[in-house]
Design a protein around this motif. Structure first.
Motif, mmCIF file in Angstrom:
data_model
loop_
_atom_site.group_PDB
_atom_site.id
_atom_site.type_symbol
_atom_site.label_atom_id
_atom_site.label_comp_id
_atom_site.label_asym_id
_atom_site.label_seq_id
_atom_site.Cartn_x
_atom_site.Cartn_y
_atom_site.Cartn_z
ATOM 1 N N ASN A 85 0.858 -1.184 0.000
ATOM 2 C CA ASN A 85 0.000 0.000 0.000
ATOM 3 C C ASN A 85 0.898 1.239 0.000
ATOM 4 O O ASN A 85 2.122 1.125 -0.101
ATOM 5 N N ALA A 136 -0.112 1.550 -7.282
ATOM 6 C CA ALA A 136 -1.064 0.543 -6.825
ATOM 7 C C ALA A 136 -1.195 -0.564 -7.859
ATOM 8 O O ALA A 136 -1.055 -0.337 -9.066
ATOM 9 N N THR A 157 -2.570 -4.541 -3.887
ATOM 10 C CA THR A 157 -2.842 -3.348 -3.096
ATOM 11 C C THR A 157 -4.263 -3.423 -2.544
ATOM 12 O O THR A 157 -5.216 -3.586 -3.305
#
Length: 243
Positions: A85, A136, A157
């Protein structure tokens, strides 16, 4: 978790250089309740509820990939030590492995690997990858032995929390309503793709229904319990059945 795994590796690195060493031990395998100013000792490779931390996968990576045992985590393995993340480490991004080589892909594009750190004397030092900026998507790691991909790990993600996934760990055994049998119950907060949301701290209520002989056992015995999730997973509940 990255710092803990690093510390564990440095300890193994130190003792592996001792020519007179005949064995070693780790204190302790699991987090546990202690009788100190801090009631929770969090030094385990698995937490109080037996959920593995990154260091547990680091230890797995030190096993011989040629040894495969039934009903035991064994054989070739690779593990991406990241939730991928916006706050994840990008340089270095570590991949634990017991394979000869690791290929890493971000959204289908290969990521150049650094060589394993030269100062690590453990049997299988991790591979490191540097990613300039966070994007991401999906990370895929392939563990290669003899030119063949033998292990694979995927990390996506996490998105927004969408639903709960509940699993009961009873070792494939039938629970007996004899007053002493129990099973571990896990709840994970996941996004629409089924990826655990590590930042989720939602409160979740567990309730036993359809029977009057089951109870939830946590800090007390009750038919209903509400707790806040930690790292996207709820605390372990034990379902206990009475006559």
């Amino acid at each position: 978790m990255l710092r803990q795994a690093y510390n564990q590796c440095m300890s193994l690195n130190t003792i592996s250089r001792l020519s007179w060493l005949t064995g070693s031990a780790v204190w302790v395998g699991f987090d546990y309740q202690a009788w100190t100013h801090d009631p929770l000792c969090s030094s385990g490779a698995l937490d109080l509820f037996r959920i593995p931390k990154f260091s547990a996968f680091f230890y797995r990576s030190q096993r011989d990939p040629a040894i495969t045992l039934p009903a035991v985590h064994s054989g070739p393995m690779v593990f991406i030590a990241s939730h991928w993340n916006s706050s994840s480490e990008r340089a270095p991004l570590r991949v634990y492995r017991n394979c000869e080589r690791v290929n890493l892909f971000l959204n289908g594009s290969a990521v150049a690997a650094n060589q394993p750190p030269a100062d690590l004397g453990v049997p299988h030092p991790w591979f490191e990858f540097s990613i300039a900026s966070f994007t991401a998507g999906t990370l895929i790691a392939e563990g290669v032995i003899g030119g063949t991909v033998r292990a694979r790990d995927t990390v996506m993600t996490p998105g927004s929390a969408a639903r709960l996934v509940v699993a009961i760990e009873n070792a494939n055994q039938t629970l007996r309503a004899d007053g002493s049998d129990m099973a571990m119950v896990y709840a994970s907060i996941v996004d629409a793709n089924g990826t655990v949301v590590p930042g989720a701290s939602n409160s979740v209520t567990f309730t036993v229904s359809g029977t009057t002989t089951a109870r939830l056992v946590t800090t007390s015995v009750a038919a209903s319990q509400t707790v806040a999730a930690q790292a996207g997973k709820d605390r372990l509940f034990v379902a206990r059945r009475h006559r």
